[in-house]
Design an enzyme around this catalytic site. Structure first.
Site, PDB file in Angstrom:
ATOM      1  N   HIS A 153       0.807  -1.217   0.000  1.00  0.00           N
ATOM      2  CA  HIS A 153       0.000   0.000   0.000  1.00  0.00           C
ATOM      3  C   HIS A 153       0.842   1.270   0.000  1.00  0.00           C
ATOM      4  CE1 HIS A 153      -4.259   1.364   0.498  1.00  0.00           C
ATOM      5  NE2 HIS A 153      -4.440   0.146   0.044  1.00  0.00           N
ATOM      6  N   ASP A 165      -7.387   4.209   9.228  1.00  0.00           N
ATOM      7  CA  ASP A 165      -8.734   4.202   8.658  1.00  0.00           C
ATOM      8  C   ASP A 165      -9.000   2.933   7.849  1.00  0.00           C
ATOM      9  OD1 ASP A 165      -9.423   6.607   9.763  1.00  0.00           O
ATOM     10  OD2 ASP A 165      -9.026   7.788   7.963  1.00  0.00           O
ATOM     11  N   GLU A 222     -12.381  12.972  13.633  1.00  0.00           N
ATOM     12  CA  GLU A 222     -11.785  13.235  12.325  1.00  0.00           C
ATOM     13  C   GLU A 222     -12.598  14.329  11.635  1.00  0.00           C
ATOM     14  OE1 GLU A 222     -10.655  10.301   9.513  1.00  0.00           O
ATOM     15  OE2 GLU A 222      -9.540   9.068  10.950  1.00  0.00           O
TER      16      GLU A 222
END
Length: 534
Positions: free
Chosen positions: A93, A162, A278
């Site tokens: 990633h 997340d 957030e």
């Protein structure tokens, strides 16, 4: 015999392609339990990452069967006369090729299904110690699998990212942040112990008490000092459900004031604070009505014009409150009391309740929708910045209302504050020198749909403009998941920590063979290991 032939072929490919003088016997003697592969599929997979911006083909790919396999491979690279590089890859990633290498071996860490073992102990799955409230996990384990294993015992890690389909070693090498960071700190602040293979091929256990220099170096160390093969992660009792709330703001200073108020409550009892804080910036209506669209009702789309957005920009505060079935009768009162102190637009309250695991795994649901539309495996020119609190309003004026303007975007723009005192300054991570700083994450996708403003070239240039704006305005941002190409940029990034970072590199990876995809240090041969890394 077949394994030995495969190893010989892989080693010869390394020698022919890279042109290094590697003694085949050095690797043939490894006796790995896993597989050293030159299969085209394995090589192609290791050549790419989530960013799809860079490509770097390795000579071979190691699927380790144990931490000892990794140690043997790294030691062979360290001791060989000319050397080759070694790069650990979790779930791939990275954005800019940080886990790639073109002149060495990529270790595919997320291969537990191949029977990976940690030292002499089996690692069939994460090992939960209920009484001690921690879990031991393989470095390539995905956080979603860690969560599933710990929930079986009613426990869960404290701090998250997340997106849960990331490897433990990958996020601990960077920081690991989400909306819980204001309260618990990043993931690197919630680790008790690590097993690490250094750049010398030494498999070492480290913690606050044992080999502490290595422990702090590796956490947030961008893979420069060692490969994490095991992590012992702190746990807490897992809540059963989550009250998930979103509210909108048209005024930026009101929005940030409320966010900063909420994170200032981190020392309060759990009933007197939210568990997650957030937010995101909305520069066009398409974002709020399409991104994670299941949250908002399609029968009641939000119109920016209807809520008086300042300069065509809205700000969304995202907060959650954890609870159990046994405390469900008090959740309404707790949430109501907390929200009385906030100054959002009253008509824009959106609320949903869902199981804890569903909330934590929320981004994966968005991934599945994007995959169904062939919009997931596209270039991702992401830009993640830590911005000091004192300059966040300047960033709003210059970037959100300036550079980004009212352009149609192709991904979320996150913004939320964190408390610096929740970050251990002994780690390798660098943050702005203020008590409160913000993450601003532009998580855009480049789309080949004919719209210039969504092309890779346009978004990449826009990122450059944002960085140039910050530099010209004297906003001392720090990149999270940093990507630089020059010595001066890296030295400026680490600032006062550079000398320490350099000394740690020379101690734990003196031949600079690890994580060369970060482009911080150049690898060396044995004869030049004491010269400048540049």
């Amino acid at each position: 015999m077949a394994t030995k032939l495969l190893l010989t072929f892989a080693i010869c490919r390394l020698i022919v392609t890279v042109g290094l003088t590697v003694d085949p016997s050095e690797l043939l003697r490894l006796g790995v339990e896993g597989q050293l592969s030159v299969d085209p599929y394995d090589v192609e997979t290791a050549s790419l990452d989530f960013g799809l911006i860079s490509r770097s083909e390795p000579m071979a790919v190691l699927h380790p069967g144990s931490a000892d396999d990794i140690a043997r491979l790294v030691q062979a690279a360290y001791l060989s006369s000319q050397g080759f590089t070694v790069s650990a890859r979790g779930h791939g990633h990275s954005i800019n090729g940080q886990a790639q290498t073109s002149n060495g071996v990529v270790i595919e860490m997320s291969g537990r299904s191949r029977g990976s073992r940690l030292g002499s102990g089996n690692l069939a799955k994460p090992q939960v110690a209920v009484k001690e409230m921690h879990v031991d996990v393989w470095g390539g384990e995905l956080w979603i699998d860690v969560l599933r294993s710990t929930l079986e015992h009613g426990l869960a890690p404290k701090s998250w990212t997340d997106y849960l389909y990331l490897s433990v070693g990958g996020t601990l090498s960077n920081g690991g942040i989400s909306g819980q960071a204001f309260n618990h700190g990043p993931q690197i602040s919630n680790v008790y112990e690590l097993d690490v293979v250094t750049g010398k091929g030494e498999l070492m256990t480290c913690s606050e008490e044992e080999n502490s220099k290595l422990f702090h170096a590796v956490l947030g160390g961008l893979g420069q000092f060692g490969i994490i093969t095991r992590a012992r992660i702190a746990l807490e009792p897992a809540p059963q459900r989550v009250r998930w709330i979103r509210v909108l703001y048209s005024n930026f200073s009101t929005f940030t004031r409320d966010q900063e108020h909420l994170i200032s409550l981190h020392g309060k009892p759990s009933t007197l604070k939210f568990d997650y804080v957030e937010g995101f910036v909305i520069v066009d209506e398409g974002l709020i009505n399409n991104w994670r669209s299941s949250f908002f009702s399609p029968r009641n789309p939000v119109k920016i014009s209807s809520v008086g957005a300042n300069g065509g920009v809205l700000y969304c505060l995202e907060i959650t409150k954890n609870y159990d079935e046994s405390t469900g009768d008090t959740i309404d009162q707790e949430v109501e009391a907390l929200m009385k102190n906030l100054n959002f637009i009253p008509s824009t309250v959106f609320t949903t309740d869902l199981p804890y695991i569903d909330f934590l795994d929320r981004v994966h649901k968005a991934e599945l929708k994007l995959r169904a539309k062939d919009l997931w495996e596209v270039p991702h020119p992401w830009l993640n910045l830590f911005v000091p609190k004192s300059r966040i309003a300047d960033l709003d004026r210059g970037v959100f209302k300036g550079i980004l303007g009212n352009n149609k975007t192709s991904g979320p723009i996150l913004i939320y504050p964190m408390n610096k005192n929740k970050w251990d300054q002994r780690s390798s991570v660098v943050t702005p020198d203020e008590d409160v700083f913000y993450l601003v994450a532009l998580l855009r996708s480049a789309l080949d749909n004919g719209e210039e403003t969504q092309s890779l070239e346009y978004l990449t240039n826009q990122n450059r403009k944002i960085l140039s704006f910050c530099d010209d305005a004297g906003i001392e941002v720090k990149q999270y998941l940093p990507h630089y190409t020059t010595r001066e940029e890296w030295m400026d990034h680490f600032g006062d920590k550079w000398e320490q970072f350099y000394r740690r590199k020379m101690e734990f990876d003196p031949r600079r063979i690890l994580a060369t995809g970060q482009r911080i240090f150049n690898p060396s041969s044995a004869s030049t290991s004491t010269v400048s890394p540049w």
